[in-house]
Design an enzyme around this catalytic site. Structure first.
Site, PDB file in Angstrom:
ATOM      1  N   GLU A 197       0.857  -1.197   0.000  1.00 32.04           N
ATOM      2  CA  GLU A 197       0.000   0.000   0.000  1.00 32.04           C
ATOM      3  C   GLU A 197       0.889   1.241   0.000  1.00 32.04           C
ATOM      4  OE1 GLU A 197      -3.451   0.775  -0.274  1.00 32.04           O
ATOM      5  OE2 GLU A 197      -2.409   2.683  -0.419  1.00 32.04           O
TER       6      GLU A 197
ATOM      7  N   LEU B 107      -3.608   2.645   5.880  1.00 27.57           N
ATOM      8  CA  LEU B 107      -4.300   1.527   5.221  1.00 27.57           C
ATOM      9  C   LEU B 107      -5.781   1.872   5.028  1.00 27.57           C
ATOM     10  CD1 LEU B 107      -2.638  -1.324   7.335  1.00 27.57           C
ATOM     11  CD2 LEU B 107      -2.063  -0.665   4.977  1.00 27.57           C
TER      12      LEU B 107
ATOM     13  N   GLY C   2      -7.412   2.168   1.890  1.00 24.61           N
ATOM     14  CA  GLY C   2      -7.763   2.537   0.516  1.00 24.61           C
ATOM     15  C   GLY C   2      -8.668   3.753   0.417  1.00 24.61           C
TER      16      GLY C   2
ATOM     17  N   LYS D 273     -19.385   9.341   5.365  1.00 21.72           N
ATOM     18  CA  LYS D 273     -20.429   8.982   6.332  1.00 21.72           C
ATOM     19  C   LYS D 273     -20.347   9.837   7.585  1.00 21.72           C
ATOM     20  CE  LYS D 273     -21.593   7.025   3.420  1.00 21.72           C
ATOM     21  NZ  LYS D 273     -21.021   6.774   2.148  1.00 21.72           N
TER      22      LYS D 273
ATOM     23  N   ALA E 248     -26.039  12.833 -11.204  1.00 21.01           N
ATOM     24  CA  ALA E 248     -26.964  12.474 -10.117  1.00 21.01           C
ATOM     25  C   ALA E 248     -26.822  11.009  -9.758  1.00 21.01           C
ATOM     26  CB  ALA E 248     -28.397  12.806 -10.517  1.00 21.01           C
TER      27      ALA E 248
ATOM     28  N   ALA F   9     -17.595  -1.248  -2.043  1.00 16.04           N
ATOM     29  CA  ALA F   9     -16.612  -1.767  -1.092  1.00 16.04           C
ATOM     30  C   ALA F   9     -16.960  -3.192  -0.652  1.00 16.04           C
ATOM     31  CB  ALA F   9     -16.542  -0.850   0.119  1.00 16.04           C
TER      32      ALA F   9
ATOM     33  N   HIS G 232     -42.379  -5.276  17.040  1.00 13.54           N
ATOM     34  CA  HIS G 232     -43.195  -4.080  16.902  1.00 13.54           C
ATOM     35  C   HIS G 232     -42.892  -3.130  18.041  1.00 13.54           C
ATOM     36  CE1 HIS G 232     -46.616  -1.573  15.920  1.00 13.54           C
ATOM     37  NE2 HIS G 232     -46.986  -1.598  17.197  1.00 13.54           N
TER      38      HIS G 232
END
Ligand code: NAI
Length: 462
Positions: A31, A36, A38, A49, A177, A317, A441
């Protein structure tokens, strides 16, 4: 001599290395990045995120707090702090992989690899011998012809640059989009940027179920994103404080322009295998520049395998991870396998959009008779309590056998909910199987069961 050298430590490569080491192989992973993980961990899935989560919180505060009696909520956005939170999120994850490498006794060969011959991997001046090579070199953002991306300048940026803008812009044009354009466009929209998305096709999110495309666009438009569909961007002119995007309507008419402080180019990614020396080695590529592989991930050169974004299939991914595990098992003498019919896809917006298997259009195109069970979240108590009942669950089953062919969800937590359908499909389940499975529920997941009931005698809460 290694048993296996993996090139690339993204989700495909690092997972492959770990599984191979667990199965007793002597493994190294090359790498060249400082950390590490990627693209996904460093400048993709994970940092985005963090920003999606933070901006989702801001959205909740603006849209829903007062409705729930949480009055006068107000947050000043400290962009530097948000960027630091993003960096911390990335850091804990990339360090986690480093720990896992040590734990599994995987050597991290730091640098950029090339393959001078089968059985040899060169990193810097050193040539390492190995029985097998797995290429997991990933993908890179593509730009449009004549459009120059400069992430450092921060005006015309790609998916990497848009995560690290110096400030929150007032205006942004997103070209494309697709998943990247909508995820990152909605992050900035929720932080106050006026976002316009220009898309070549007549619908957003190419390849998704048609009904999902329409409803998703409605929801995003209500949140403030502007869409210009059926428009081909032909150029971007960059100046000191912004850029001008030129596009031509597909149905004809004069070229139009749009000015914005920041332009995000999100028009797709290409397989990345630059500098590996694949041409000289004789590794065959597809006509789309992907590394061609057989059912066992073997390239045209014996002892050289490839997985992930660099090979055909969805650039996801988790697809790369599955391939990484499968090829490791094959190399260890076991039976690695990936079920490409049950790979979920998730768009991490608010609400989330998740899908697995065939779309309604795709299922009908196979010539089979299909039945559709659809359940609106307006009939789901939990989603209503969360003030997030705009979406639906749509289950597609074979009309003759009742076997589940696909599922499409728009709603809170859709990216988590989709997995029960993945498991069901993995086991070859019928819609009736899901319909007979007790769901707690009140949960949003009950909507999946209701969609399954709608494939049979009918949903209860509509
Ligand atoms: P994409 O291929 O999903 O979307 C690109 C869009 O750009 C298409 O709709 C295309 O029609 C449009 N486009 C292309 N040229 C244009 C032009 N000249 N003018 C106007 N529109 C134009 O690509 P994207 O969003 O960049 O994502 C790349 C890859 O990364 C995808 O395979 C995606 O699945 C993956 N990804 C997945 C994520 C997830 O699963 N949540 C997150 C981010 C990326």
């Amino acid at each position: 001599m290694y048993d296996l050298i993996v090139i690339g430590a993204g989700p495909g490569g690092y997972v492959c290395a770990i599984r191979a080491a667990q199965l007793g192989l002597k493994v190294a992973c090359v790498e060249g990045r400082e950390t590490l993980g990627g693209t996904c961990l460093n400048v993709g899935c994970i940092p985005s995120k963090a920003l999606l989560h933070a901006s989702h919180m801001a959205h909740e505060m603006h849209e829903n707090f007062a409705k729930m009696g949480l009055m006068n909520a107000h947050a000043d956005i400290d962009w530097d702090r948000m960027q630091a939170y993003k960096a911390e999120t990335v850091g804990t994850n990339t360090k986690g992989i480093e720990f896992l490498f040590k734990k599994n006794k995987i050597d991290w060969l730091k640098g950029w690899a090339s393959i001078p011959a089968a059985g040899k991997v060169q990193v810097g001046d050193q040539v390492h011998e190995t029985k097998n090579i797995v290429i997991a070199s990933g993908s890179a953002a593509t730009s449009l012809k004549g459009v120059e991306v400069d992430n450092d300048a921060g005006i015309v940026v790609d998916s990497t640059g848009v995560l690290a803008l110096k400030k929150i812009p007032q205006t942004m044009v997103v070209i494309g989009a697709g998943v990247i354009g909508l995820e990152l466009g909605s992050v900035y929209s929720r932080l106050g940027t006026k976002v316009t998305v220009v898309e070549y096709l007549d619908a957003i999110t190419p390849g998704m179920d048609g009904e999902v495309q329409k409803q998703f666009q409605r929801i995003l438009s209500k949140q403030g994103l502007k869409f210009i569909l059926g428009a081909a961007v032909s150029g971007v002119e960059s100046a000191e404080n912004g850029a001008t995007v030129t596009y031509t309507p597909k149905k004809g008419g004069d070229a139009q322009t749009l000015d914005a402080e920041v332009v995000l180019v999100a028009t797709g990614r290409r397989p990345y295998h630059d500098g590996l020396g694949l041409d000289a080695l004789g590794v065959k590529l597809t006509d789309r520049g992907q590394i061609a592989i057989d059912n066992h991930f073997a390239t045209s050169v014996p002892g050289v395998y490839a997985i992930g974004d660099a090979v055909p299939g969805p650039m996801l991914a988790h697809k790369a991870e599955d391939e990484g595990m499968a090829v490791a098992e094959i190399l260890a003498g076991k039976h690695g396998h990936v079920n490409y019919d049950a790979i979920p896809g998730v768009i991490y917006t608010t609400p989330e959009v998740a899908a697995v298997g065939l779309t309604e259009e795709g299922a009908k195109a196979t010539g089979r008779k299909v039945k559709i069970g659809k359940f609106p979240l307006m009939g789901n108590a939990r989603a209503k309590a969360m003030l997030q009942a705009e979406g639906f669950v749509k289950l597609i089953a074979d009309a003759d056998t009742d076997r589940i062919l696909g599922c499409h969800i728009i709603g809170p937590g859709a990216g988590e909910m989709i997995h029960e359908v993945c498991v069901a499909m993995e086991f070859g389940a019928a819609a009736q199987d899901l319909a007979l499975t007790c769901h707690a529920h009140p949960t949003v997941s009950e909507a999946v069961r209701e969609a399954a009931l709608a494939c049979g005698d009918g949903a209860i809460h509509v």
